[in-house]
Design a protein around this motif. Structure first.
Motif, short mmCIF file in Angstrom:
data_model
loop_
_atom_site.label_atom_id
_atom_site.label_comp_id
_atom_site.label_asym_id
_atom_site.label_seq_id
_atom_site.Cartn_x
_atom_site.Cartn_y
_atom_site.Cartn_z
N HIS B 110 9.60 16.94 -4.20
CA HIS B 110 9.73 15.62 -4.79
C HIS B 110 9.98 15.76 -6.29
O HIS B 110 9.59 16.74 -6.91
CB HIS B 110 8.43 14.86 -4.53
CG HIS B 110 8.52 13.39 -4.79
ND1 HIS B 110 8.38 12.86 -6.04
CD2 HIS B 110 8.75 12.35 -3.95
CE1 HIS B 110 8.51 11.54 -5.97
NE2 HIS B 110 8.73 11.22 -4.72
N SER B 111 10.60 14.73 -6.87
CA SER B 111 10.85 14.80 -8.31
C SER B 111 9.54 14.99 -9.06
O SER B 111 8.49 14.53 -8.63
CB SER B 111 11.57 13.55 -8.79
OG SER B 111 10.82 12.41 -8.44
N HIS B 125 15.29 22.59 -5.15
CA HIS B 125 16.20 21.46 -5.07
C HIS B 125 15.38 20.20 -4.86
O HIS B 125 14.43 20.20 -4.07
CB HIS B 125 17.19 21.64 -3.92
CG HIS B 125 18.23 20.56 -3.89
ND1 HIS B 125 19.23 20.46 -4.84
CD2 HIS B 125 18.41 19.51 -3.06
CE1 HIS B 125 19.98 19.41 -4.60
NE2 HIS B 125 19.51 18.81 -3.52
N VAL B 126 15.73 19.15 -5.57
CA VAL B 126 14.98 17.90 -5.45
C VAL B 126 15.26 17.28 -4.09
O VAL B 126 16.40 17.26 -3.62
CB VAL B 126 15.35 16.94 -6.61
CG1 VAL B 126 16.79 16.44 -6.49
CG2 VAL B 126 14.40 15.78 -6.68
#
Lengths: 455, 186
Positions: B110-111, B125-126
């Protein structure tokens, strides 16, 4: 993996003529006065060229429209311009305050074969006292090539006519060639970045064109142990001249942007000079600093998925330097790289090798074509696509690096764009540099800021 | 709406187009270990998706747990067998400990919670953001493209572990990552 297209026209030139390059080089040297033996208008042409294309930087100590010139017209072209030139030089020596005066010839004055050398020797024999000034000349007719050629010619002549011969070599002295003032719009910052990196090895670095440099150091540049050419193409002729006249060996590296390339340059230099330094520790410390600065960007960089495919259309220095920095350090993927200069087959081979990625899953398409407007066609061929194709690779997310001309391509590809290579019309650069370990951080700032400009 | 036949044809068509396009990506992802973290349902759905495109699911970290997700875990377990599961509202110290042990080839999170893995030099990777496509047939292809892109060039953070420290004492990594979870015995 390279294509070659021959053209019988030049569209959107990305350089001046050789004369313009020579003039720009002289304008950037300390205490140096260019004297043009040229028809009316050359100085203005170059000044306006710089104003438009060199990131808003024009002239130098004696530059712009201040440059003394013989301003030849019909009369001199028919009857010869040597008398006019001599008069101009003598008057220039009287009122213009410099230590090195360099006469440069143009297309017109070389076509009429004016004997400039005789003017120089006459003046030396007639004047008892040059008052500490030196006078020399260089044949830099515009038709000899582009600005990079002009830089090579004029600096080689300086090596032959001005630089002191038979000087004992001093340990730790090096000269740096390969960055051309006004053509590399970041020349001051870039030279400073390289100097700072080399100083980590305990070297004394002559970069000729920055506020750190002096004319005295130029004159004594023959005491260098090693010449470092930070270009695969520009400045090699100069290094060869220093080698044959002053016995100084040289190494060639690419323009060092970021930690990987700068570390490589330091290793090669330490090796060439047999330096007794802990090179790996030096590089390690610098990398630590680079990564400390970079770390806080990590969160937002990944959250925004800011990794991109890169299109690079630039001069020889930046095509290689940018491609390597993007892939080795920033983690971006160059997919299309175009060299916009005329190169020999040997040069093309060397340059192509520098762009190969070991164990690469994606090796870039490398094109040698002086016509940058063809990029759209080549890229279209790489990504053939119909609107109904859903499951095909596309050039996205992407970013275009090049000169200001490449804004058109960026618009068509719908990507952000950054002007780095000449001509740079849409940025003002007076101090910024991209070379060295932390120079790469400046570039990252500029790249990511361009990506998020509309945030 | 009485369009079952048409729907079936569409599904068949899109699936076959997608599968064809995914072949090279699946080959590339084969054997690579993925660790996934997000809200519970998204974590499980993404884990299924990544398994479908060739990844080995090496561990997951959902942020919370609700009863109705239990059957999803069972579905996933059928594909992956027993894998480390950390239900945590981030708790990066547990994550760092687990990732040290698992060593995934990619972390999808998650961001604002990819940084711990990033600092460990793991490609990240988001898992989603508003401009990324991740749903539907097209979304599958887009995720495959993005993960391929990320794994093709991991240089941004590859050297991070050499130069950037996580704030945990070395001794913590020898401990059980779940040491600070009180077991209520259920």
């Amino acid at each position: 993996m390279h294509n070659d297209m021959t053209h019988n026209y030049i569209e959107r030139p990305r350089y001046f003529c050789a004369f313009g390059g020579a003039l720009s080089t002289l304008e950037a040297l300390p205490e140096t006065i260019p004297i043009m033996h040229a028809s009316v208008g050359c100085a203005a042409s170059i000044a306006w060229g710089q104003s438009g294309a060199s990131a808003l930087e024009v002239g130098g100590y004696c530059g712009g429209l201040s440059v003394p010139a013989s301003n030849v017209t019909d009369k001199e072209i028919i009857f010869g311009g040597v008398i006019r030139l001599k008069q101009q030089v003598l008057n220039t020596l009287q009122i213009i305050d410099g230590r090195l005066y360099v006469i440069i010839t143009s297309c017109v004055t070389e076509i009429i074969v004016d004997d400039v050398r005789s003017v120089v020797s006459d003046i030396y024999s007639e004047r008892e006292n040059m008052e500490g000034a030196a006078l020399m000349y260089a044949e830099t007719a515009g038709f000899k090539g582009n600005s990079y050629t002009g830089y090579d010619i004029v600096m080689s002549e300086i090596a032959k006519q001005f630089v002191v011969k038979n000087k004992a070599k001093k340990r730790g002295r090096v000269n740096v060639f390969g960055i051309v003032p006004f053509m590399d719009c970041f020349w001051k910052g870039n030279l400073a970045g390289i100097r700072k990196a080399l100083e980590l090895l305990g070297l004394t670095v002559n970069t000729f064109f920055t506020t750190n440099d002096t004319l005295e150091a130029v004159r004594s540049s023959s005491e260098a142990e090693l010449n470092i050419v930070v270009s695969d193409v520009y400045g090699i002729t100069i290094a060869k001249t220093y080698q044959s006249i002053h016995g100084i060996p040289y190494i060639v590296s690419s323009l060092p942007i970021g930690p990987t390339a700068t570390g490589k340059l330091l290793r090669e230099t330490a090796d060439a000079l047999n330096l007794d330094v802990d090179i790996e520790k030096i590089i390690d410390d610098q990398c630590r600093e680079y990564y400390q600065f970079l770390a806080p960007l990590t969160d937002a960089f990944y959250d925004g998925d800011h990794q991109r495919y890169a299109v690079i259309i630039a001069d020889t220095n930046y095509t290689v330097a940018l491609s390597r920095f993007l892939f080795d350090d920033l983690g971006w993927i160059p997919v299309y790289i175009q060299f916009t200069e005329l190169l020999t087959e040997q040069q093309k081979e060397t340059l192509s090798e520098k762009l190969l990625i070991e164990n690469a899953i994606i090796n870039p398409q490398v094109i040698f074509d002086i016509n940058a407007s063809n990029a759209g066609k080549y890229i279209g061929n790489m990504y053939p696509r119909r609107d109904t194709d859903l499951y095909v690779e596309t050039l996205s997310p992407a970013f275009v690096f090049g000169s200001a001309f490449e804004r058109d391509l960026a618009l068509k590809l719908n990507t952000p764009h950054l002007s780095i290579s000449f001509p740079v019309t849409n940025r003002a650069i007076i101090h910024r540099g991209y070379t060295g370990f932390t120079g790469g951080l400046n570039l990252i700032e500029d790249i990511v800021s361009a990506v998020i400009a509309n945030r | 709406m009485g369009k079952e036949a048409a729907a079936e044809r569409l599904i068949e068509y899109e699936t076959s187009q997608l599968e064809k396009a995914l072949i090279p990506y699946k080959a590339f992802f084969k054997g690579k270990k993925a660790f996934i973290s997000a809200g519970e349902y998204r974590t499980l759905a993404t884990a299924h998706l990544l398994h479908e495109i060739g990844f080995e699911i090496a561990g997951i970290r959902p942020f919370h747990h609700d009863e109705y997700a239990v059957k999803e875990y069972e579905k996933l377990r059928k594909l992956t067998g027993d894998i480390p599961l950390n239900i945590a509202n981030v708790q990066p110290y547990e994550e760092a400990n687990i990732l040290r042990k698992i060593k995934p080839d990619i972390f999808i999170g998650h961001s604002q919670s990819n940084t711990t893995a990033a600092k460990m030099g793991i490609p990240v990777h988001v898992i989603f953001n508003s401009s990324l496509s991740y749903i539907d047939f097209r979304g599958v292809f887009e995720i495959a493209r993005r993960l391929f892109r990320q794994l093709s060039c991991p240089s941004f953070n590859k050297k991070f572990p050499q130069y950037i420290k996580l704030p945990y004492k070395t001794s913590w990594y020898d401990e059980n990552p779940f040491k600070y979870i009180k077991d209520t015995g259920k």
